[in-house]
Design an enzyme around this catalytic site. Structure first.
Site, PDB file in Angstrom:
ATOM      1  N   ASP A   1      50.971  67.866  88.260  1.00  0.00           N
ATOM      2  CA  ASP A   1      50.906  68.530  89.570  1.00  0.00           C
ATOM      3  C   ASP A   1      49.480  68.685  90.088  1.00  0.00           C
ATOM      4  O   ASP A   1      49.157  69.653  90.768  1.00  0.00           O
ATOM      5  CB  ASP A   1      51.570  69.928  89.526  1.00  0.00           C
ATOM      6  CG  ASP A   1      52.972  69.864  88.973  1.00  0.00           C
ATOM      7  OD1 ASP A   1      53.752  69.042  89.468  1.00  0.00           O
ATOM      8  OD2 ASP A   1      53.278  70.630  88.037  1.00  0.00           O
TER       9      ASP A   1
ATOM     10  N   LYS B   1      48.224  64.290  92.606  1.00  0.00           N
ATOM     11  CA  LYS B   1      47.971  62.852  92.448  1.00  0.00           C
ATOM     12  C   LYS B   1      48.596  62.049  93.576  1.00  0.00           C
ATOM     13  O   LYS B   1      48.058  61.034  93.996  1.00  0.00           O
ATOM     14  CB  LYS B   1      48.539  62.352  91.110  1.00  0.00           C
ATOM     15  CG  LYS B   1      47.915  62.992  89.895  1.00  0.00           C
ATOM     16  CD  LYS B   1      48.501  62.464  88.614  1.00  0.00           C
ATOM     17  CE  LYS B   1      49.933  62.864  88.364  1.00  0.00           C
ATOM     18  NZ  LYS B   1      50.159  64.290  88.174  1.00  0.00           N
TER      19      LYS B   1
ATOM     20  N   GLY C   1      57.671  63.105  90.380  1.00  0.00           N
ATOM     21  CA  GLY C   1      57.668  63.951  91.565  1.00  0.00           C
ATOM     22  C   GLY C   1      56.334  64.082  92.250  1.00  0.00           C
ATOM     23  O   GLY C   1      55.646  65.089  92.119  1.00  0.00           O
ATOM     24  N   HIS C   2      55.921  63.042  92.968  1.00  0.00           N
ATOM     25  CA  HIS C   2      54.715  63.124  93.781  1.00  0.00           C
ATOM     26  C   HIS C   2      55.111  63.451  95.207  1.00  0.00           C
ATOM     27  O   HIS C   2      56.121  62.965  95.698  1.00  0.00           O
ATOM     28  CB  HIS C   2      53.985  61.783  93.810  1.00  0.00           C
ATOM     29  CG  HIS C   2      53.352  61.449  92.506  1.00  0.00           C
ATOM     30  ND1 HIS C   2      52.956  60.190  92.169  1.00  0.00           N
ATOM     31  CD2 HIS C   2      53.057  62.224  91.461  1.00  0.00           C
ATOM     32  CE1 HIS C   2      52.431  60.210  90.961  1.00  0.00           C
ATOM     33  NE2 HIS C   2      52.485  61.437  90.511  1.00  0.00           N
TER      34      HIS C   2
ATOM     35  N   GLN D   1      52.809  62.243  85.441  1.00  0.00           N
ATOM     36  CA  GLN D   1      52.479  63.359  84.550  1.00  0.00           C
ATOM     37  C   GLN D   1      50.964  63.408  84.344  1.00  0.00           C
ATOM     38  O   GLN D   1      50.238  63.040  85.253  1.00  0.00           O
ATOM     39  CB  GLN D   1      53.239  63.275  83.213  1.00  0.00           C
ATOM     40  CG  GLN D   1      54.731  63.523  83.372  1.00  0.00           C
ATOM     41  CD  GLN D   1      55.523  62.247  83.398  1.00  0.00           C
ATOM     42  OE1 GLN D   1      55.108  61.233  82.897  1.00  0.00           O
ATOM     43  NE2 GLN D   1      56.695  62.293  84.004  1.00  0.00           N
TER      44      GLN D   1
END
Ligand code: GDP
Length: 425
Positions: A8, A11, A35-36, A219
């Site tokens: 988180d 990125k 999850g970007h 990640q």
């Protein structure tokens, strides 16, 4: 491009910016648990989970490499969601490695049962760990199977689902609707199939012809299965070495390593957190307004994040392993939320010894104490500042101090969540 902390880091937006200059953008590890959040120029948000962040750029070909894993159902729903925003997703723009492993539907049920017991790890229940475990056990199914007869693969899917039945009833979970799951999976297999190809050959051929490649780490450093705080890690290599194995390219291809560091250190899930903050007053400011895009809650899980002070000792280790050549610093605009004085952890003490660099295990991290230095905060709103020299002196000093402590230049600075809220130096 790699996350240097615990995930988180912001990125998505940095990779989205770097993608503008890249012909290829590739995911080399992980699955839909990433999850970007990419913010489009018109302000709309695009939540990406397995699709690389170059998808919003017309000229970019996006690659899901062999080191990543793909759940056809999530893949199908993600591309439908992207297309709804008016961005076409075709096999010319997105290619999935034929050696990437498939997340079978029963893996997430296995994970659900595990998460109920003593070995719960607060995982995203997306079947990631079981897919990588099956790969290591040589019992996995790769996307190449989609290029052949689907009937045989559907039998494998069905048998997998049948195998979890007994365990579910033992754990008082309702039975799985096998027919519904198989139907959904079979439909998604057809959607995924045209994207499947030998991406290693494709990427190498493009590289030989002079194309530029951006490898997008999902990640972050501390979640790397080898270099992170094991066992509070993900199941793949999130660090630089994973790029070569996860895309099928030579390590010598990599010329630059951008590390993304968030000024607000955060973590989701269990594990040691040396600089964690427990003061509710500071936390409520740092968490932010939960209705805004930049609140400190997970994009995929919605979980509120654990927060702490910036940890240079941890970042130094990430820089070493990733061969980082420059840093992108995000959320500089949130730093004054720490208070008038900003604490930064520049070393640890461990059994009476001072460590400039974090140790490599969760077990050792549990016993580390932070050594803090203090910097002055600033009052000015910096969200509309676009050049370094226009930042308040205290903000410039903060950035320069991180450069000194890490020995690396900070080339991008995030001053807000929008794509244009970046200072490039
Ligand atoms: P990732 O998991 O590392 O890709 O993180 P995301 O790209 O999802 O970013 C996490 C959150 O931080 C998102 O809501 C972003 O919009 C937000 N964000 C990223 N950079 C900045 C920044 O510089 N300032 C602010 N206020 N928010 C940011």
């Amino acid at each position: 491009m790699f996350g240097q902390q615990r995930g988180d880091e912001g990125k998505g937006r940095i990779v989205d910016m770097l993608a503008q200059e890249s012909d290829l953008v590739a995911r080399f590890n992980g699955g839909s648990n990433a999850g970007h959040t990419v913010v489009l120029p018109d302000g709309r948000e695009l939540a990406l989970h397995i699709v690389p962040s170059g998808i919003a750029h017309e000229h970019t070909v996006n690659i899901i490499g062999n080191g990543a894993i793909v759940d056809p159902v999530r893949f199908a729903s993600e591309i439908a969601d992207i297309e709804k925003r008016g961005i076409a997703v075709t096999p010319d723009k997105l290619k999935v490695s034929s050696s990437a492993h498939l997340v079978l539907p029963h893996y997430k049920y296995l994970e659900e049962i595990r998460e109920m017991g003593h070995s719960a790890q607060g995982s995203t229940k997306a079947g990631i760990a079981d897919t990588y475990a099956a790969k290591a056990q040589r019992a996995g199914v790769r996307t190449e199977r989609l290029l052949g007869d689907h009937a045989a693969l559907i039998t494998v899917v069905k048998e997998g689902l049948q195998s979890v039945g007994l365990n579910r009833s033992k754990n008082k979970l309702p039975p799985v609707d096998i027919d519904a799951d198989v139907k959904e999976y079979a439909a998604a297999m057809k959607i995924l199939q045209p994207f499947v190809t030998d991406t290693s050959v494709y990427v190498n051929e493009r590289l030989q012809k002079g194309a530029s490649l951006l490898a997008e780490g999902a990640q972050a450093f501390l979640l790397d299965v080898d270099h992170g705080m094991y066992p509070y890690v993900t199941s793949s290599n999130t660090t630089a070495g994973g790029v070569a194995t996860g895309l099928g390219i030579a390590p010598t291809t990599l010329s630059k390593s951008v590390g993304v560091v968030k000024a607000v250190q955060s973590h989701v899930g269990g594990g040691p957190f040396v600089t964690e903050i427990f003061d509710e007053k500071i936390l409520s400011k740092l968490h932010g307004d939960m209705s805004t895009i930049d609140a400190e809650k997970g994009t995929t899980t919605g979980r509120v994040r654990r927060l702490g002070y910036l940890d240079i000792a941890g970042i130094r280790r990430a820089n070493m392993v990733n061969g980082t050549t420059e840093l992108a610093l995000t959320k500089l605009d949130w730093v004054p939320r720490y208070g008038k004085k900003i604490k930064v952890c520049t070393a640890y003490t461990h059994r009476g010894e001072t460590l400039a660099m974090a140790p490599d295990s969760a077990w050792a991290l549990e016993k580390c104490e932070p050594v803090y230095e203090e910097l002055s905060a600033w009052d000015e709103d910096i969200t509309e500042v676009r050049s370094f020299s226009k930042l308040p002196t205290a903000a410039q000093d903060y950035v320069k101090a991180i450069e000194t402590w890490t020995g690396l230049p900070i080339t991008h600075i995030g001053v807000g969540p929008r794509r244009d809220q970046v200072i490039t130096r």
